[in-house]
Design a protein around this motif. Structure first.
Motif, PDB file in Angstrom:
ATOM      1  N   MET A 200      -4.531  -3.823  -5.737  1.00 36.88           N
ATOM      2  CA  MET A 200      -5.400  -2.657  -5.928  1.00 36.88           C
ATOM      3  C   MET A 200      -5.307  -2.112  -7.348  1.00 36.88           C
ATOM      4  N   GLU A 201      -4.078  -2.053  -7.893  1.00 40.06           N
ATOM      5  CA  GLU A 201      -3.885  -1.445  -9.204  1.00 40.06           C
ATOM      6  C   GLU A 201      -4.181  -2.386 -10.357  1.00 40.06           C
TER       7      GLU A 201
ATOM      8  N   ILE B 273       7.730   2.558   5.821  1.00 38.53           N
ATOM      9  CA  ILE B 273       6.280   2.433   5.630  1.00 38.53           C
ATOM     10  C   ILE B 273       6.013   1.267   4.675  1.00 38.53           C
ATOM     11  N   PRO B 274       5.497   0.144   5.153  1.00 33.41           N
ATOM     12  CA  PRO B 274       5.275  -1.024   4.281  1.00 33.41           C
ATOM     13  C   PRO B 274       4.001  -0.928   3.448  1.00 33.41           C
ATOM     14  N   ASN B 275       3.859   0.189   2.747  1.00 37.49           N
ATOM     15  CA  ASN B 275       2.693   0.391   1.885  1.00 37.49           C
ATOM     16  C   ASN B 275       3.073   1.432   0.833  1.00 37.49           C
ATOM     17  N   LEU B 276       3.126   1.018  -0.433  1.00 43.97           N
ATOM     18  CA  LEU B 276       3.582   1.917  -1.487  1.00 43.97           C
ATOM     19  C   LEU B 276       2.656   3.101  -1.712  1.00 43.97           C
ATOM     20  N   HIS B 277       1.363   2.886  -1.546  1.00 44.47           N
ATOM     21  CA  HIS B 277       0.420   3.999  -1.723  1.00 44.47           C
ATOM     22  C   HIS B 277       0.658   5.080  -0.659  1.00 44.47           C
ATOM     23  N   ILE B 278       0.912   4.650   0.560  1.00 46.19           N
ATOM     24  CA  ILE B 278       1.159   5.613   1.640  1.00 46.19           C
ATOM     25  C   ILE B 278       2.520   6.279   1.439  1.00 46.19           C
ATOM     26  N   ILE B 279       3.513   5.536   0.973  1.00 46.80           N
ATOM     27  CA  ILE B 279       4.816   6.133   0.676  1.00 46.80           C
ATOM     28  C   ILE B 279       4.659   7.245  -0.357  1.00 46.80           C
ATOM     29  N   LEU B 280       3.855   6.989  -1.385  1.00 44.05           N
ATOM     30  CA  LEU B 280       3.639   8.005  -2.416  1.00 44.05           C
ATOM     31  C   LEU B 280       3.014   9.263  -1.815  1.00 44.05           C
ATOM     32  N   LYS B 281       2.077   9.100  -0.897  1.00 41.36           N
ATOM     33  CA  LYS B 281       1.467  10.254  -0.227  1.00 41.36           C
ATOM     34  C   LYS B 281       2.514  11.024   0.579  1.00 41.36           C
ATOM     35  N   ALA B 282       3.420  10.268   1.238  1.00 40.15           N
ATOM     36  CA  ALA B 282       4.466  10.917   2.026  1.00 40.15           C
ATOM     37  C   ALA B 282       5.416  11.703   1.130  1.00 40.15           C
TER      38      ALA B 282
ATOM     39  N   LEU C 202       2.484   1.912 -10.632  1.00 41.86           N
ATOM     40  CA  LEU C 202       1.764   2.668  -9.613  1.00 41.86           C
ATOM     41  C   LEU C 202       1.716   4.149  -9.956  1.00 41.86           C
ATOM     42  N   LEU C 203       2.668   4.588 -10.784  1.00 43.00           N
ATOM     43  CA  LEU C 203       2.746   6.002 -11.130  1.00 43.00           C
ATOM     44  C   LEU C 203       1.875   6.368 -12.317  1.00 43.00           C
TER      45      LEU C 203
END
Length: 290
Positions: free
Chosen positions: A104-105, A219-228, A242-243
């Motif tokens: 994605m990135e 959570i096997p998804n870095l984008h979702i981890i960031l939201k958390a 990603l940041l």
């Protein structure tokens, strides 16, 4: 007279520090590879490697010979494959395997520049390698490098993981590794997997021990981890790429001097190495970070 294949085998052994692994990479039997080395050493008149119980180490003569041969062999192989590539069929569609976060990135922004259609597959490093071995992908981006017959790897770059926390979390300012470790161990952690892949490496590299923590969320998804993290659910390790576009007032990097390096590689079937579509994709991804 020296056989050119002896040189190729010597270079493979030098790179892998192992006759057996070199044999796998060249799709040869181990006895045949050993015979190539023995023949070359007989021709040179001295040992090129020192054998140990775990691996073989090049001698000074071996190092000297490698420095002379490696660039010549690579140049000759590239020239040979360039001749062959003219007769190879072009890929109307390139099949790409990657972790979805990296895709994605890093890959999606490059799609308008590609001159071919794409079919993309997402998964873990092990899953993507199996797809590559089964010829269900043409190229994968992976963080693991396995010696696999017929598969070649090319270094992409190093990605760096840092500790990311909710912006409002109060973090003690201290240079003491012991106090940092104690505080971090007492926090809530969000992990990509139950085995704490990057978190475990972070602990071992900086605190020289295994982390005695249990993640509150897996959570096997870095984008979702960031939201958390943004909503205050805990800390986690995040890649800096990603940041770059995702950092905001709700998150922050803490103890930024403590990071973890993770190597990324391209992997592809050796027979496809010189296909223009493969080369184009690798070049685009590399240049996107210059």
């Amino acid at each position: 007279m020296v056989d050119f294949e002896w040189y190729r085998s010597f270079v493979a052994i030098y790179k892998h520090n192992s006759v057996s692994e070199a044999a796998k990479s060249r799709m040869m039997t181990q006895p045949a590879m050993s015979q190539h080395l023995a023949s070359l050493e007989a021709e040179v008149g001295e040992a090129l490697f020192i054998r140990t119980s775990r691996k073989i180490i090049p001698t000074e003569r071996g190092k000297q010979l490698y420095s002379q041969l490696a660039p010549l062999i690579e140049s000759l192989e590239e020239t040979t494959m360039a001749f062959k590539s003219a007769s190879l069929p072009s890929l109307r569609t390139i099949r790409i395997g990657s972790a979805h976060e990296f895709y994605m990135e890093k890959v999606v922004p490059l799609l308008p520049q590609l001159k071919t259609c794409t079919i993309s597959t997402f998964g873990t490093a092990d899953q993507l390698l199996e797809l590559l071995k089964e010829d269900k992908t043409d190229i994968i981006i992976t963080s693991k490098k396995y010696v696999t017959p017929g598969i070649e790897y090319a270094k992409l770059y190093d990605e760096h993981f840092v500790v990311v926390a909710p912006a409002r979390l109060e973090v003690p300012e201290t240079d003491s590794l012991k106090r940092r470790e104690q505080w971090l161990a007492a926090q809530k952690w969000i992990s990509y997997g139950l085995e704490l892949p990057i978190i475990r490496r972070f602990w071992r590299e900086h605190f020289k021990k295994r982390p005695l923590i249990k993640p509150i969320h897996v959570i096997p998804n870095l984008h979702i981890i960031l939201k958390a993290i943004e909503i205050g659910e805990g800390l986690s390790m995040m890649p800096t790429y990603l940041l770059e576009k995702s950092m905001n007032e709700r998150t922050k990097v803490i103890y930024g001097d403590l990071s973890v390096k993770n190597e990324l590689f391209f992997a592809y079937n050796m027979k496809h190495k010189h296909l223009p579509e493969i080369q184009e994709l690798m070049q685009l991804i590399r240049e996107s970070d210059l």
